[in-house]
Structures are given as C-alpha cells and as structure tokens.
Design a protein around this motif. Sequence first.
Motif, mmCIF file in Angstrom:
data_model
loop_
_atom_site.group_PDB
_atom_site.id
_atom_site.type_symbol
_atom_site.label_atom_id
_atom_site.label_comp_id
_atom_site.label_asym_id
_atom_site.label_seq_id
_atom_site.Cartn_x
_atom_site.Cartn_y
_atom_site.Cartn_z
ATOM 1 N N ASN A 85 0.855 -1.186 0.000
ATOM 2 C CA ASN A 85 0.000 0.000 0.000
ATOM 3 C C ASN A 85 0.894 1.240 0.000
ATOM 4 O O ASN A 85 1.684 1.438 0.929
ATOM 5 C CB ASN A 85 -0.881 -0.016 1.249
ATOM 6 C CG ASN A 85 -1.914 1.095 1.236
ATOM 7 O OD1 ASN A 85 -1.751 2.117 0.577
ATOM 8 N ND2 ASN A 85 -2.991 0.908 1.988
ATOM 9 N N PRO A 86 0.790 2.086 -1.016
ATOM 10 C CA PRO A 86 1.671 3.266 -1.076
ATOM 11 C C PRO A 86 1.435 4.257 0.057
ATOM 12 O O PRO A 86 2.305 5.072 0.362
ATOM 13 C CB PRO A 86 1.324 3.892 -2.441
ATOM 14 C CG PRO A 86 -0.018 3.348 -2.787
ATOM 15 C CD PRO A 86 -0.098 1.998 -2.187
ATOM 16 N N GLN A 87 0.262 4.178 0.703
ATOM 17 C CA GLN A 87 -0.040 5.129 1.778
ATOM 18 C C GLN A 87 0.713 4.820 3.065
ATOM 19 O O GLN A 87 1.123 5.736 3.785
ATOM 20 C CB GLN A 87 -1.548 5.161 2.046
ATOM 21 C CG GLN A 87 -2.342 5.741 0.887
ATOM 22 C CD GLN A 87 -3.808 5.920 1.240
ATOM 23 O OE1 GLN A 87 -4.293 5.434 2.267
ATOM 24 N NE2 GLN A 87 -4.537 6.612 0.379
ATOM 25 N N ASP A 88 0.854 3.530 3.383
ATOM 26 C CA ASP A 88 1.549 3.198 4.627
ATOM 27 C C ASP A 88 2.773 2.306 4.420
ATOM 28 O O ASP A 88 3.439 1.931 5.380
ATOM 29 C CB ASP A 88 0.592 2.538 5.622
ATOM 30 C CG ASP A 88 -0.007 1.239 5.090
ATOM 31 O OD1 ASP A 88 0.450 0.733 4.042
ATOM 32 O OD2 ASP A 88 -0.941 0.716 5.742
ATOM 33 N N GLN A 89 3.038 1.948 3.146
ATOM 34 C CA GLN A 89 4.180 1.103 2.791
ATOM 35 C C GLN A 89 4.131 -0.267 3.473
ATOM 36 O O GLN A 89 5.157 -0.899 3.686
ATOM 37 C CB GLN A 89 5.500 1.816 3.121
ATOM 38 C CG GLN A 89 5.736 3.082 2.308
ATOM 39 C CD GLN A 89 5.753 2.809 0.796
ATOM 40 O OE1 GLN A 89 6.438 1.910 0.334
ATOM 41 N NE2 GLN A 89 4.984 3.589 0.043
ATOM 42 N N LYS A 109 -4.191 -6.163 5.990
ATOM 43 C CA LYS A 109 -2.809 -5.753 6.252
ATOM 44 C C LYS A 109 -2.020 -6.878 6.896
ATOM 45 O O LYS A 109 -2.521 -7.606 7.759
ATOM 46 C CB LYS A 109 -2.791 -4.523 7.156
ATOM 47 C CG LYS A 109 -1.391 -3.979 7.418
ATOM 48 C CD LYS A 109 -1.428 -2.655 8.143
ATOM 49 C CE LYS A 109 -1.879 -2.810 9.567
ATOM 50 N NZ LYS A 109 -1.741 -1.546 10.335
#
Length: 229
Positions: A85-89, A109
């Motif tokens: 996820n690019p938002q939280d890596q 996740k």
Amino acid sequence: MKPKFLYFFFFIISINCTKPTNSDAFIENVTGRYLYDSDQVIEVYFKDKVLLLTWKGIKDIKPMKFDDDIFFVKEMNEKITFKTNPQDQKEYLVLLPKEEGAEITFNFKKLEKNELTPSEYLANDNFEEALAGYIAIQQKDSLNIAVNENEMNAIGYYHLGRNEIPKAINVLKINAVLHPKSDNVFDSLGEAYLKSGDTLQAIVNYKKALAIDSGNRRAKNVVEKFDKK
C-alpha cells in the motif's frame, strides 16, 4: 468444437501449465499473517514452494495459481494478490475487483512479526493488550461482533464454567470497560468475583449494576443478603 468449449479447454490447459511453485523472493515477501475482520487472521505459508492458507479454521487451503502473484481461492470465491500500500508502505493481501477497471482496495494488512489480534492476546492472558485492541476496534466500529457485549459475556461465562475464574474475571472486566452503561456486565463481573471468594469486589460490582438499573433483581438480592450480615 463449439467456441465456448474451446475457450474452456484452453483455460484449463493454461491453468494446468502454470507453474505451481513460487520464487524464493515471493515466498519471503508474502509469508505471514494478515488481519481479517478486525479480530481474525489469514495465515499465508508455503509447503514445497506452494502457497497455502489457513482461514476461518480451515487449514492448508491451496489456492489455484493464475499468474506469478495472482491466485483464486475457491473457499472465498475470490481472486487474491499481494501488494504494498503506497499510503503506509505495508504489505496487504488484496481481493482483486470482480469488475474490470475497478479500483483496488487494500483489504488485509500484514501483521508485524509478534503482533497478535485482541482475541489472541486474550488467549495468552495478556489482558492489557487485549483491552487496547478491543477499544481500538470499538472506536472504529462499535457494532463489530468482536466487541459485542453478549459475545464477550459468553466468553466470560465459558471460562467461569470451566472454573477458570481469574481469566473469567479479566474477560468480564474488559466487557465492563467496553460497555460501562450496561448493568448486565457488572452483574456478571460481580458473579465472577463472588465465585472467586472476593465478596468485597462482588458487592462493589453488584452495586454498580444497581446504580445503572435499580430493577436488577439478582444484584439487589445479593447486596441485601450481604448487607444483613
């Protein structure tokens, strides 16, 4: 051969020709536990480089491999993949959209190495971490089954019935924190303390139940019984 049967034939051939094993890098990257439905996990692991899942108590689920990182899980009736996820890596197990062109949702996740769900913390007698986890769930979704008052009460009585009294008390204490306006949770906690022999705490909690609902007969009877002594 009719076109639809021809298509089906080549579809089956393409599936069978797909290599079932996975690369070492892929295995290292995706092996782990993924948070499912707030308080459950999907476990991803490999045997002989073949991807397997444990989900809802079903072990060794073997998804059908479509591509290097795309699988079909018949038990879920879903295609899955694994993405960052690019938002939280963070790494996620992703359910691929059924509609072409639909936006991808980062569903489940990957948990940290030693991270547990609230029910797992509870099973390990780590009640502080369990409570923190349940509070987080309740703040996000107060109707989530994991923090349902009756469900938690049932867990407490399950341990009480097995004479696991300290565990029952801790479970019911969590329920009281989650549902402080319920006379029933304090009534149940009072009963657990009474069974433990801690009359003082039993009365304290029965009185809390009465403060919320003066019509709670069981709490009233117990309090009156000990007040006469």
